[in-house]
Design a protein around this motif. Structure first.
Motif, PDB file in Angstrom:
ATOM      1  N   GLN A 257       0.998  -1.319   0.104  1.00 56.22           N
ATOM      2  CA  GLN A 257       0.109  -0.082   0.040  1.00 56.22           C
ATOM      3  C   GLN A 257       0.987   1.332  -0.115  1.00 56.22           C
ATOM      4  O   GLN A 257       0.649   2.030  -0.727  1.00 56.22           O
ATOM      5  CB  GLN A 257      -0.814  -0.017   1.308  1.00 56.22           C
ATOM      6  CG  GLN A 257      -2.080  -0.929   1.180  1.00 56.22           C
ATOM      7  CD  GLN A 257      -3.172  -0.748   1.875  1.00 56.22           C
ATOM      8  OE1 GLN A 257      -2.811  -0.495   3.273  1.00 56.22           O
ATOM      9  NE2 GLN A 257      -4.260  -0.931   1.693  1.00 56.22           N
ATOM     10  N   VAL A 258       1.904   1.314   0.942  1.00 58.67           N
ATOM     11  CA  VAL A 258       2.571   2.275   0.819  1.00 58.67           C
ATOM     12  C   VAL A 258       3.539   2.692  -0.560  1.00 58.67           C
ATOM     13  O   VAL A 258       3.635   3.442  -1.169  1.00 58.67           O
ATOM     14  CB  VAL A 258       3.963   2.182   1.838  1.00 58.67           C
ATOM     15  CG1 VAL A 258       4.735   3.445   1.835  1.00 58.67           C
ATOM     16  CG2 VAL A 258       3.326   2.265   3.371  1.00 58.67           C
ATOM     17  N   SER A 259       3.760   1.517  -1.077  1.00 59.12           N
ATOM     18  CA  SER A 259       4.456   1.713  -2.454  1.00 59.12           C
ATOM     19  C   SER A 259       3.439   2.457  -3.499  1.00 59.12           C
ATOM     20  O   SER A 259       3.798   2.669  -4.384  1.00 59.12           O
ATOM     21  CB  SER A 259       4.880   0.449  -3.078  1.00 59.12           C
ATOM     22  OG  SER A 259       6.013  -0.279  -2.183  1.00 59.12           O
ATOM     23  N   SER A 260       2.226   1.761  -3.399  1.00 55.16           N
ATOM     24  CA  SER A 260       1.352   2.515  -4.247  1.00 55.16           C
ATOM     25  C   SER A 260       1.079   3.788  -4.344  1.00 55.16           C
ATOM     26  O   SER A 260       0.985   4.582  -5.094  1.00 55.16           O
ATOM     27  CB  SER A 260      -0.214   1.645  -3.949  1.00 55.16           C
ATOM     28  OG  SER A 260       0.154   0.234  -4.427  1.00 55.16           O
ATOM     29  N   VAL A 261       1.172   4.192  -2.771  1.00 53.51           N
ATOM     30  CA  VAL A 261       0.999   5.932  -2.642  1.00 53.51           C
ATOM     31  C   VAL A 261       2.130   6.412  -3.133  1.00 53.51           C
ATOM     32  O   VAL A 261       1.820   7.559  -3.846  1.00 53.51           O
ATOM     33  CB  VAL A 261       1.034   5.907  -1.057  1.00 53.51           C
ATOM     34  CG1 VAL A 261       1.236   7.434  -0.805  1.00 53.51           C
ATOM     35  CG2 VAL A 261      -0.348   5.465  -0.754  1.00 53.51           C
ATOM     36  N   LEU A 262       3.350   5.879  -3.229  1.00 53.52           N
ATOM     37  CA  LEU A 262       4.691   6.561  -3.572  1.00 53.52           C
ATOM     38  C   LEU A 262       4.601   6.657  -4.989  1.00 53.52           C
ATOM     39  O   LEU A 262       5.298   7.308  -5.801  1.00 53.52           O
ATOM     40  CB  LEU A 262       5.796   6.001  -2.753  1.00 53.52           C
ATOM     41  CG  LEU A 262       5.986   6.414  -1.380  1.00 53.52           C
ATOM     42  CD1 LEU A 262       7.064   5.777  -0.741  1.00 53.52           C
ATOM     43  CD2 LEU A 262       5.603   7.753  -1.019  1.00 53.52           C
ATOM     44  N   ALA A 263       3.973   5.557  -5.568  1.00 57.06           N
ATOM     45  CA  ALA A 263       3.933   5.397  -7.152  1.00 57.06           C
ATOM     46  C   ALA A 263       3.364   6.451  -7.686  1.00 57.06           C
ATOM     47  O   ALA A 263       3.713   6.962  -8.561  1.00 57.06           O
ATOM     48  CB  ALA A 263       3.228   4.054  -7.358  1.00 57.06           C
ATOM     49  N   CYS A 264       2.387   7.085  -7.137  1.00 56.60           N
ATOM     50  CA  CYS A 264       1.159   8.045  -7.585  1.00 56.60           C
ATOM     51  C   CYS A 264       2.112   9.315  -7.486  1.00 56.60           C
ATOM     52  O   CYS A 264       2.049  10.126  -8.122  1.00 56.60           O
ATOM     53  CB  CYS A 264      -0.142   8.178  -6.629  1.00 56.60           C
ATOM     54  SG  CYS A 264      -1.185   6.799  -6.791  1.00 56.60           S
ATOM     55  N   GLY A 265       3.002   9.503  -6.194  1.00 55.33           N
ATOM     56  CA  GLY A 265       3.869  10.609  -6.182  1.00 55.33           C
ATOM     57  C   GLY A 265       5.054  10.788  -7.225  1.00 55.33           C
ATOM     58  O   GLY A 265       5.271  11.769  -7.684  1.00 55.33           O
ATOM     59  N   GLY A 266       5.331   9.495  -7.559  1.00 57.12           N
ATOM     60  CA  GLY A 266       6.597   9.388  -8.764  1.00 57.12           C
ATOM     61  C   GLY A 266       5.790   9.960 -10.080  1.00 57.12           C
ATOM     62  O   GLY A 266       6.584  10.614 -10.985  1.00 57.12           O
ATOM     63  N   ALA A 267       4.646   9.353 -10.294  1.00 55.79           N
ATOM     64  CA  ALA A 267       3.817   9.893 -11.521  1.00 55.79           C
ATOM     65  C   ALA A 267       3.819  11.388 -11.694  1.00 55.79           C
ATOM     66  O   ALA A 267       3.675  12.201 -12.519  1.00 55.79           O
ATOM     67  CB  ALA A 267       2.607   9.120 -11.634  1.00 55.79           C
ATOM     68  N   ALA A 268       3.412  12.012 -10.200  1.00 54.55           N
ATOM     69  CA  ALA A 268       3.101  13.344 -10.188  1.00 54.55           C
ATOM     70  C   ALA A 268       4.304  14.070 -10.400  1.00 54.55           C
ATOM     71  O   ALA A 268       4.292  15.081 -11.000  1.00 54.55           O
ATOM     72  CB  ALA A 268       2.589  13.697  -8.788  1.00 54.55           C
ATOM     73  N   THR A 292       2.416  14.018  -1.354  1.00 58.20           N
ATOM     74  CA  THR A 292       2.382  12.584  -1.504  1.00 58.20           C
ATOM     75  C   THR A 292       3.834  11.939  -1.322  1.00 58.20           C
ATOM     76  O   THR A 292       3.926  10.830  -0.528  1.00 58.20           O
ATOM     77  CB  THR A 292       1.971  12.148  -2.911  1.00 58.20           C
ATOM     78  OG1 THR A 292       0.614  12.696  -2.928  1.00 58.20           O
ATOM     79  CG2 THR A 292       1.727  10.620  -2.975  1.00 58.20           C
ATOM     80  N   LEU A 293       4.793  12.504  -1.910  1.00 57.46           N
ATOM     81  CA  LEU A 293       6.151  11.715  -1.738  1.00 57.46           C
ATOM     82  C   LEU A 293       6.725  12.139  -0.479  1.00 57.46           C
ATOM     83  O   LEU A 293       7.431  11.393   0.074  1.00 57.46           O
ATOM     84  CB  LEU A 293       7.013  12.216  -2.879  1.00 57.46           C
ATOM     85  CG  LEU A 293       7.031  11.498  -4.347  1.00 57.46           C
ATOM     86  CD1 LEU A 293       8.108  12.190  -5.115  1.00 57.46           C
ATOM     87  CD2 LEU A 293       7.019  10.244  -4.120  1.00 57.46           C
ATOM     88  N   GLY A 294       6.435  13.469  -0.045  1.00 59.62           N
ATOM     89  CA  GLY A 294       6.991  13.976   1.190  1.00 59.62           C
ATOM     90  C   GLY A 294       6.466  13.195   2.389  1.00 59.62           C
ATOM     91  O   GLY A 294       7.092  12.771   3.365  1.00 59.62           O
ATOM     92  N   LEU A 295       4.949  13.654   2.476  1.00 64.41           N
ATOM     93  CA  LEU A 295       4.111  12.802   3.689  1.00 64.41           C
ATOM     94  C   LEU A 295       3.552  11.508   3.567  1.00 64.41           C
ATOM     95  O   LEU A 295       3.157  11.074   4.647  1.00 64.41           O
ATOM     96  CB  LEU A 295       3.271  14.150   3.990  1.00 64.41           C
ATOM     97  CG  LEU A 295       3.628  15.330   4.248  1.00 64.41           C
ATOM     98  CD1 LEU A 295       2.735  16.411   4.443  1.00 64.41           C
ATOM     99  CD2 LEU A 295       4.767  15.505   5.525  1.00 64.41           C
ATOM    100  N   GLY A 296       3.467  11.074   2.345  1.00 72.03           N
ATOM    101  CA  GLY A 296       2.755   9.807   2.205  1.00 72.03           C
ATOM    102  C   GLY A 296       1.235   9.942   2.101  1.00 72.03           C
ATOM    103  O   GLY A 296       0.606   8.747   2.347  1.00 72.03           O
ATOM    104  N   THR A 297       0.754  11.121   1.697  1.00 77.24           N
ATOM    105  CA  THR A 297      -0.785  11.411   1.523  1.00 77.24           C
ATOM    106  C   THR A 297      -1.035  11.312   0.254  1.00 77.24           C
ATOM    107  O   THR A 297      -0.790  12.035  -0.721  1.00 77.24           O
ATOM    108  CB  THR A 297      -1.419  12.694   2.250  1.00 77.24           C
ATOM    109  OG1 THR A 297      -0.874  12.732   3.597  1.00 77.24           O
ATOM    110  CG2 THR A 297      -2.722  12.792   2.031  1.00 77.24           C
ATOM    111  N   VAL A 298      -1.636  10.160  -0.202  1.00 79.37           N
ATOM    112  CA  VAL A 298      -1.913   9.846  -1.479  1.00 79.37           C
ATOM    113  C   VAL A 298      -2.838  10.787  -2.365  1.00 79.37           C
ATOM    114  O   VAL A 298      -2.840  10.970  -3.593  1.00 79.37           O
ATOM    115  CB  VAL A 298      -2.285   8.462  -1.861  1.00 79.37           C
ATOM    116  CG1 VAL A 298      -3.876   8.333  -1.390  1.00 79.37           C
ATOM    117  CG2 VAL A 298      -2.339   7.967  -3.178  1.00 79.37           C
ATOM    118  N   GLU A 299      -3.750  11.371  -1.746  1.00 83.34           N
ATOM    119  CA  GLU A 299      -4.809  12.186  -2.326  1.00 83.34           C
ATOM    120  C   GLU A 299      -4.374  13.356  -3.451  1.00 83.34           C
ATOM    121  O   GLU A 299      -4.994  13.428  -4.548  1.00 83.34           O
ATOM    122  CB  GLU A 299      -5.841  12.808  -1.435  1.00 83.34           C
ATOM    123  CG  GLU A 299      -6.924  11.658  -0.703  1.00 83.34           C
ATOM    124  CD  GLU A 299      -6.391  10.883   0.160  1.00 83.34           C
ATOM    125  OE1 GLU A 299      -6.895   9.815   0.622  1.00 83.34           O
ATOM    126  OE2 GLU A 299      -5.284  11.258   0.648  1.00 83.34           O
TER     127      GLU A 299
END
Length: 380
Positions: A257-268, A292-299
């Motif tokens: 789940q954390v990897s999925s959150v950071l994947a969205c951050g990488g795309a951003a 998202t990348l800094g705090l891990g908040t995916v939204e």
């Protein structure tokens, strides 16, 4: 056929646009919960003092933890309240009706929707007998989809009645009919359907991650579907799975789940690098990188970027799947959950940090690279 496919795609884009606009409105609440969650985990979960958390060795830490739990509960358990308010506001209804309906979805003294799966498995779930049918005595804590549908429904009912009820009777008829009809419909129809989906999801995840024969494939599948689940708010249904896995000693789901959150951050980050300052997407992409990348908040990254750019969504989904594959192949697991982003290393035993770093590297670098690649292919 092409015209029909275009209409379906256009309709799907409109639905996701509505969805993302509603969820983005409540981002401040989610960010507050994220910060509070980090503090709570540091105080009450992490074994920082000879294998014991601060709350066990320092009385003031236990007091602060109990006090801050109020804010955490207001954020996590009351999500339907914020969502119904935001949905009614988005669709042009009376916001007070949305708050009322949202509060009815998280009733005091009734089993939390977050605990329903466990109660059902243990045979402890109580039901209301309404004569024509029985419905579970449980709220909708943590659910977004049911709350959005409730907000849409109360707005539709309000607009329909407003055109037909005389102004003299408006105050007595419209508020009562809107709220009562919506709550009844959600508990009888929408809620039942949402809970069937939720229970099926919990069983599926337990099977995917628990079957040794499909270990690698299960990690990839779980990584791929986690981003769409987060977009729909259904990922909160996985909380009982997390609790069960942690109680058994380790969780393979939390690193994914954390990897999925950071994947969205990488795309951003990729969209941020590609976009110009004057472009509309540049601001949301910047917020996605920082939050998202800094705090891990995916939204911010998910709804502000991935749901608006299909190359970003595709990059995040594929990279998340690859990270899940790596995680299961290397037996990466956490012993607690709650802290997101790069600070989530604190949820894992130190002997798993190298494997986890590999997972996060695949996730972030993979989504960044794939999004850049898909964007360049789109321009050709």
């Amino acid at each position: 056929m092409n015209r029909r496919n275009f209409s379906i795609r256009k309709g799907a884009r409109r639905i996701f646009k509505h969805y993302s606009d509603i969820v983005i409105t409540i981002l401040p609440c989610i960010i507050i919960v994220s910060f509070v969650g980090v503090i709570l985990n540091i105080l009450t979960e992490m074994p920082l003092f000879h294998g014991r958390p601060a709350s066990e060795v320092w009385e003031a830490a236990a007091g602060w933890g109990a006090f801050l739990q109020i804010l955490s509960n207001c954020g996590i358990l009351s999500i339907p309240v914020y969502i119904t308010w935001s949905a009614v506001r988005h669709f042009g209804g009376t916001e007070l009706y949305g708050i009322f309906v949202g509060l009815a979805l998280v009733p005091y003294g009734v089993l939390s929707g977050m605990e329903m799966s466990t109660a059902l498995e243990q045979g402890e779930l109580a039901y209301w007998n309404l004569g024509i049918m029985e419905i579970p005595q449980a709220g909708f804590q943590g659910q977004m989809l049911a709350a959005i549908l409730a907000g849409l429904l109360v707005t539709v009912i309000e607009k329909w009645l407003t055109k037909r009820i005389p102004p003299a009777a408006y105050t007595f008829v419209v508020p009562f009919a809107c709220v009562v009809c919506t709550v009844i419909a959600v508990y009888l129809l929408v809620g039942s359907a949402a809970r069937i989906v939720e229970q099926g999801l919990v069983r599926a995840v337990n099977f995917i991650l628990g079957d040794e024969a499909m270990k690698a494939a299960g990690g990839f599948v779980m990584g791929v579907i986690t981003v769409p689940l987060m977009a729909l708010g259904i990922h909160l249904a996985l909380v009982p799975v997390q609790l069960q896995q942690i109680a058994a000693g380790e969780s393979a789901l939390w690193p994914i789940q954390v990897s999925s959150v950071l994947a969205c951050g990488g795309a951003a980050l990729a969209i941020f690098l590609l976009s110009k300052k004057e472009e509309e997407i540049h601001g949301p992409a910047r917020e996605g990188v920082l939050i998202t990348l800094g705090l891990g908040t995916v939204e911010p990254a998910l709804f502000g970027v991935c749901c608006r750019r299909k190359e970003a969504m595709a990059g995040a989904v594929i990279a998340s799947g690859l990270a899940g594959l790596v995680g299961r192949l290397t037996d990466c697991y956490s012993t607690s959950f709650g802290v997101n982003g790069f600070f989530s290393f604190l949820n894992l035993p130190m002997e798993k940090w190298v494997q986890y770093a590999l997972m996060l590297g695949v996730s972030v670098i993979g989504s960044l690279t794939l999004t850049l690649l898909f964007a360049s292919m789109r321009k050709r």
